[in-house]
Design a protein around this motif. Structure first.
Motif, PDB file in Angstrom:
ATOM      1  N   ARG A  19       2.649   1.017 -11.990  1.00 52.72           N
ATOM      2  CA  ARG A  19       2.299   2.126 -11.207  1.00 52.72           C
ATOM      3  C   ARG A  19       3.536   2.793 -10.616  1.00 52.72           C
ATOM      4  N   GLY A  20       3.466   4.085 -10.688  1.00 51.49           N
ATOM      5  CA  GLY A  20       4.475   4.575 -10.074  1.00 51.49           C
ATOM      6  C   GLY A  20       4.413   4.815  -8.483  1.00 51.49           C
ATOM      7  N   THR A  21       5.322   5.156  -7.505  1.00 48.35           N
ATOM      8  CA  THR A  21       5.347   5.167  -6.347  1.00 48.35           C
ATOM      9  C   THR A  21       5.717   6.885  -6.018  1.00 48.35           C
ATOM     10  N   ALA A  22       5.123   7.083  -4.830  1.00 47.13           N
ATOM     11  CA  ALA A  22       5.346   8.400  -4.195  1.00 47.13           C
ATOM     12  C   ALA A  22       6.885   8.969  -3.804  1.00 47.13           C
ATOM     13  N   MET A  23       7.495   7.859  -3.541  1.00 46.35           N
ATOM     14  CA  MET A  23       9.050   7.957  -3.209  1.00 46.35           C
ATOM     15  C   MET A  23       9.857   7.472  -4.313  1.00 46.35           C
ATOM     16  N   PRO A  24      11.031   8.336  -4.532  1.00 47.75           N
ATOM     17  CA  PRO A  24      12.042   7.762  -5.636  1.00 47.75           C
ATOM     18  C   PRO A  24      12.238   6.236  -5.259  1.00 47.75           C
ATOM     19  N   ARG A  25      12.577   5.474  -6.263  1.00 47.09           N
ATOM     20  CA  ARG A  25      13.180   4.110  -6.224  1.00 47.09           C
ATOM     21  C   ARG A  25      14.807   4.019  -5.913  1.00 47.09           C
ATOM     22  N   HIS A  26      14.838   3.368  -4.668  1.00 49.33           N
ATOM     23  CA  HIS A  26      16.485   3.230  -4.352  1.00 49.33           C
ATOM     24  C   HIS A  26      16.736   1.940  -4.220  1.00 49.33           C
ATOM     25  N   SER A  27      16.020   0.754  -4.923  1.00 51.26           N
ATOM     26  CA  SER A  27      16.396  -0.365  -4.847  1.00 51.26           C
ATOM     27  C   SER A  27      15.755  -1.025  -6.087  1.00 51.26           C
ATOM     28  N   LEU A  28      16.012  -2.217  -6.334  1.00 47.33           N
ATOM     29  CA  LEU A  28      15.728  -2.853  -7.658  1.00 47.33           C
ATOM     30  C   LEU A  28      14.316  -3.450  -7.280  1.00 47.33           C
ATOM     31  N   HIS A  29      13.257  -2.873  -7.813  1.00 47.45           N
ATOM     32  CA  HIS A  29      11.936  -3.345  -7.757  1.00 47.45           C
ATOM     33  C   HIS A  29      11.048  -2.753  -8.857  1.00 47.45           C
ATOM     34  N   VAL A  30      10.081  -3.303  -9.176  1.00 50.72           N
ATOM     35  CA  VAL A  30       8.858  -2.545 -10.205  1.00 50.72           C
ATOM     36  C   VAL A  30       7.694  -2.744  -9.383  1.00 50.72           C
ATOM     37  N   ALA A  31       6.817  -1.810  -9.759  1.00 49.73           N
ATOM     38  CA  ALA A  31       5.454  -1.851  -9.077  1.00 49.73           C
ATOM     39  C   ALA A  31       4.145  -1.789 -10.311  1.00 49.73           C
ATOM     40  N   PHE A  32       3.235  -2.577  -9.865  1.00 49.34           N
ATOM     41  CA  PHE A  32       2.132  -2.855 -11.135  1.00 49.34           C
ATOM     42  C   PHE A  32       0.911  -2.500 -10.347  1.00 49.34           C
ATOM     43  N   GLU A  33      -0.090  -2.176 -10.999  1.00 47.63           N
ATOM     44  CA  GLU A  33      -1.613  -2.340 -10.411  1.00 47.63           C
ATOM     45  C   GLU A  33      -1.989  -3.752  -9.791  1.00 47.63           C
ATOM     46  N   TYR A  34      -2.727  -3.609  -8.696  1.00 51.25           N
ATOM     47  CA  TYR A  34      -3.070  -4.636  -7.886  1.00 51.25           C
ATOM     48  C   TYR A  34      -4.531  -5.086  -8.546  1.00 51.25           C
ATOM     49  N   LEU A  35      -4.561  -6.383  -8.764  1.00 54.65           N
ATOM     50  CA  LEU A  35      -5.838  -6.762  -9.435  1.00 54.65           C
ATOM     51  C   LEU A  35      -6.807  -7.705  -8.573  1.00 54.65           C
ATOM     52  N   GLU A  36      -7.764  -7.525  -8.482  1.00 56.13           N
ATOM     53  CA  GLU A  36      -8.571  -8.475  -7.718  1.00 56.13           C
ATOM     54  C   GLU A  36      -9.170  -9.525  -8.681  1.00 56.13           C
ATOM     55  N   GLY A  37      -9.140 -10.859  -8.071  1.00 55.08           N
ATOM     56  CA  GLY A  37      -9.724 -11.957  -8.991  1.00 55.08           C
ATOM     57  C   GLY A  37      -8.928 -13.146  -9.027  1.00 55.08           C
TER      58      GLY A  37
ATOM     59  N   VAL B 282       0.845  -1.258   0.003  1.00 49.47           N
ATOM     60  CA  VAL B 282       0.014  -0.009   0.218  1.00 49.47           C
ATOM     61  C   VAL B 282       1.029   0.988  -0.015  1.00 49.47           C
ATOM     62  N   ASP B 283       0.654   2.240  -1.037  1.00 48.81           N
ATOM     63  CA  ASP B 283       1.389   3.284  -0.825  1.00 48.81           C
ATOM     64  C   ASP B 283       0.745   4.244   0.225  1.00 48.81           C
ATOM     65  N   GLU B 284       1.702   4.498   1.117  1.00 48.50           N
ATOM     66  CA  GLU B 284       1.289   5.149   2.398  1.00 48.50           C
ATOM     67  C   GLU B 284       0.828   6.719   2.089  1.00 48.50           C
ATOM     68  N   GLN B 285       1.264   7.176   0.996  1.00 49.88           N
ATOM     69  CA  GLN B 285       0.706   8.671   0.547  1.00 49.88           C
ATOM     70  C   GLN B 285      -0.489   8.699  -0.082  1.00 49.88           C
ATOM     71  N   THR B 286      -0.930   7.713  -1.251  1.00 45.74           N
ATOM     72  CA  THR B 286      -1.965   7.882  -1.920  1.00 45.74           C
ATOM     73  C   THR B 286      -3.079   6.779  -1.393  1.00 45.74           C
ATOM     74  N   GLY B 287      -2.471   5.717  -0.721  1.00 43.42           N
ATOM     75  CA  GLY B 287      -3.426   4.820  -0.217  1.00 43.42           C
ATOM     76  C   GLY B 287      -3.602   3.581  -1.371  1.00 43.42           C
ATOM     77  N   GLU B 288      -3.253   3.877  -2.358  1.00 44.06           N
ATOM     78  CA  GLU B 288      -3.154   2.788  -3.531  1.00 44.06           C
ATOM     79  C   GLU B 288      -2.709   1.429  -3.102  1.00 44.06           C
ATOM     80  N   ARG B 289      -3.113   0.481  -3.529  1.00 47.75           N
ATOM     81  CA  ARG B 289      -2.953  -0.975  -3.300  1.00 47.75           C
ATOM     82  C   ARG B 289      -2.033  -1.576  -4.747  1.00 47.75           C
ATOM     83  N   LEU B 290      -0.931  -1.858  -4.630  1.00 50.25           N
ATOM     84  CA  LEU B 290       0.282  -2.066  -5.582  1.00 50.25           C
ATOM     85  C   LEU B 290       0.487  -3.588  -5.546  1.00 50.25           C
ATOM     86  N   ALA B 291       0.751  -4.024  -6.698  1.00 52.23           N
ATOM     87  CA  ALA B 291       1.792  -5.359  -6.702  1.00 52.23           C
ATOM     88  C   ALA B 291       3.144  -4.924  -6.957  1.00 52.23           C
ATOM     89  N   LEU B 292       3.940  -5.024  -5.836  1.00 51.91           N
ATOM     90  CA  LEU B 292       5.386  -4.972  -5.678  1.00 51.91           C
ATOM     91  C   LEU B 292       6.296  -6.249  -6.185  1.00 51.91           C
TER      92      LEU B 292
END
Length: 571
Positions: free
Chosen positions: A333-351, A287-297
């Motif tokens: 999906r972007g995140t509010a904080m700059p990326r400081h390590s190797l990871h990628v973020a995508f939208e989280y899908l229910e289903g 969960v992005d702590e600034q926007t509240g959006e759920r992400l698949a990290l």
């Protein structure tokens, strides 16, 4: 596409002449992608009559010569070569005049530049001007002042252009996000204005960056500055997808993330739970702590992350996702904080995955299968239009939500024409769904993805694979072409014969005998083609081969008994 807004102001302030100089270049076309946008300022030393000439030569020379360097060079290499040449020229001018004995009278200046290329900011700095980044209501200083304090309130420049035949230029790079704002200032500004006041002035004039730069200079002059005043403001409006060179740089520079765990805070995200784990990567709900959006990290496993080429392949997933646009493809999906390590973020899908969907729907109606296949075909077409090929389409890589919307969710094996290399560590697709030519080592293609899609459609309708496991075992073209398609009518007599025809063609062992693209396949699933066997009843040998051969055996047995009877009666 890269879009950057630049505002700038340079004035003499209370001085009789302006020794500062600034400039920016934002080219169009190919140079925008190969070289980016360059912003630079310089501050000539006030004790020299050549200060203005030195700063103008440094900035103008950099902005002109940087764009003349080879496109094959990196930003860092290009800028450092240009600045080395500029420094040599300035030093030569210094040596020819009074500066030979007194550097305070030479062709000497400070220099700071920001080059925005692709999704990275490159900083070059020498002297006591500064480059800042706006962070909320204040600024973060990104450069170090090269000023030596000698005591008694006295100080002097420890490093500058034109002082010596060689100069050390500070370099730094950092990833960009849309909305980032940078500020470049000379010492006449930042020695008299607090960082919070600069940030406030920029926020007040966010729609007019020239006015923002002028406002910052006016605040400095009102605060008592008696030096020249130069301010540049750079706002990142839009970022392009990262290029392959960018992926290579990030893959080498970003460290592996720490081991993730539920309730852990990680780069502005709160980790919730693990969604998936494999030998290559781990996927977490966050969960992005600034926007509240759920992400698949998604983060690489420790073993895979040790391979430099694999790290680059890992980042390619996000690169692909940012280039394609379809409601049936997973979005980044972007995140509010700059990326400081190797990871990628995508939208989280229910289903549920399509694999689970097939368990829940063991005998789905044809219309439901067509709906899912049509959506997946649209997602594949969005990839194929950009010369990208999925190479690993399978039920586990498809999500179906509560509304019936299907999305392809994994880009780990995507092949991108033009940047694919022989030694790319592309993971193999799943053998049961892989096209026969790919089993023999051929690269992915639109027809290969079509084969995978058709295999999924066949499995959705029948619960089985069209060739069982036999096709996955064969590696020779001759053996593959001897394989025989199992008619769907044997398992689903309610499915029209022309649907079987469409599947048989899409699953042909010879790639060139399949449909040309997924749209043609979807059309064939929806209606019979002219001359199809839509109304012809399949012969018993095709509908039920076991019953057919039992009947043949019975007839042969009866014939044998009859022949034996005739022979016996003949005696």
């Amino acid at each position: 596409m890269l879009k950057v807004r630049v505002g700038q102001y340079s004035g003499a302030g209370r001085q009789p002449a302006n020794q500062d100089f600034c400039g920016a270049t934002a080219p169009g076309g190919a140079p925008l992608s190969t070289k980016g946008v360059a912003v630079a300022l310089a501050d000539g030393i006030g004790s020299s009559e050549f200060g203005r000439l030195a700063s103008q030569a440094a900035v103008s020379g950099f902005l002109e010569d940087y764009y003349c360097t080879s496109d094959a060079w990196s930003v860092k290499h290009s800028a450092e070569r240009v600045l080395a040449a500029t420094n040599s020229w300035l030093f030569a001018q210094t040596q020819q005049g009074a500066g030979r004995w007194d550097k305070d009278r030479g062709w000497v200046c400070t220099f700071s530049a920001l080059v925005v290329r692709s999704r990275t900011a490159h900083l070059f700095h020498v002297g006591d001007a500064r480059v800042w980044q706006v962070q909320g209501a204040t600024l973060e200083q990104l450069t170090n002042d090269h000023r030596v304090h000698a005591g008694g309130g006295r100080s002097y420049l420890g490093r500058a252009l034109g002082v010596a035949g060689q100069v050390e230029i500070d370099y730094r790079s950092l990833p960009l996000a849309e909305g980032d704002t940078f500020v470049l200032t000379t010492d006449g500004v930042h020695e008299h204005v607090r960082a919070e006041a600069i940030a406030a002035a920029i926020a007040e004039h966010a729609d007019d960056l020239d006015a923002a730069a002028r406002a910052v200079a006016q605040v400095a002059e009102a605060a008592g500055s008696e030096d020249n005043l130069t301010v540049q403001v750079v706002s990142i409006e839009q970022l392009p997808a990262a290029d392959r060179g960018e992926l290579h740089r990030l893959a080498n520079e970003l460290p592996l993330p720490p081991p993730l765990a539920p309730r852990m805070d990680f780069e502005g995200l709160r980790i919730v739970r693990q969604l998936h784990a494999s030998s290559r990567s781990h996927v977490w709900l966050a969960v992005d702590e600034q926007t509240g959006e759920r992400l698949a990290l998604k983060a690489p496993s420790t073993e895979a992350g040790a391979d430099a080429r694999w790290r680059e392949r890992f980042l390619l997933e996000e690169w692909v996702a940012r280039r394609v646009d379809s409601p049936h493809l997973l979005k980044p999906r972007g995140t509010a904080m700059p990326r400081h390590s190797l990871h990628v973020a995508f939208e989280y899908l229910e289903g549920a995955t399509l694999a689970q969907w097939m368990v829940d729907h063991p005998r789905p109606p044809l219309d439901a299968v067509r709906a899912v296949v049509t959506q997946l075909a649209r997602g594949l077409r969005a990839l194929h239009r950009l010369e990208m090929f999925h190479q690993d389409l399978r039920p586990e890589n498809v999500m179906v939500d509560a509304t019936g919307t299907a999305r392809i969710i994994d880009y780990g094996a995507v092949r991108v024409a033009g940047i694919a290399e022989e030694n790319d560590p592309v993971p193999p697709g799943t053998l049961q769904y892989m096209a026969p030519e790919c089993l023999r080592g051929a690269p992915g293609s639109a027809r290969a993805d079509l084969y995978s899609l058709a295999a999924i459609a066949y499995q959705m309708l029948s619960g089985r694979l069209p060739y069982g496991v036999e096709m996955a075992r064969e590696r020779s073209e001759a053996a593959q072409r001897r394989m025989r398609y199992r008619p769907l009518a044997l398992l689903r007599p309610d499915v029209p014969a022309w649907v079987d025809e469409a599947l048989e063609k899409a699953l042909h062992p010879d790639a060139f005998k399949r449909f040309d693209d997924t749209a043609e396949f979807v059309h064939a699933l929806g209606q019979p083609a002219p001359g199809s066997r839509a109304r012809r009843r399949l012969p018993l040998a095709e509908r039920n081969p076991l019953l057919f051969w039992k009947a043949v055996s019975l007839l042969l047995a009866v014939a044998c008994v009859a022949l034996l009877g005739l022979r016996a009666s003949g005696h």
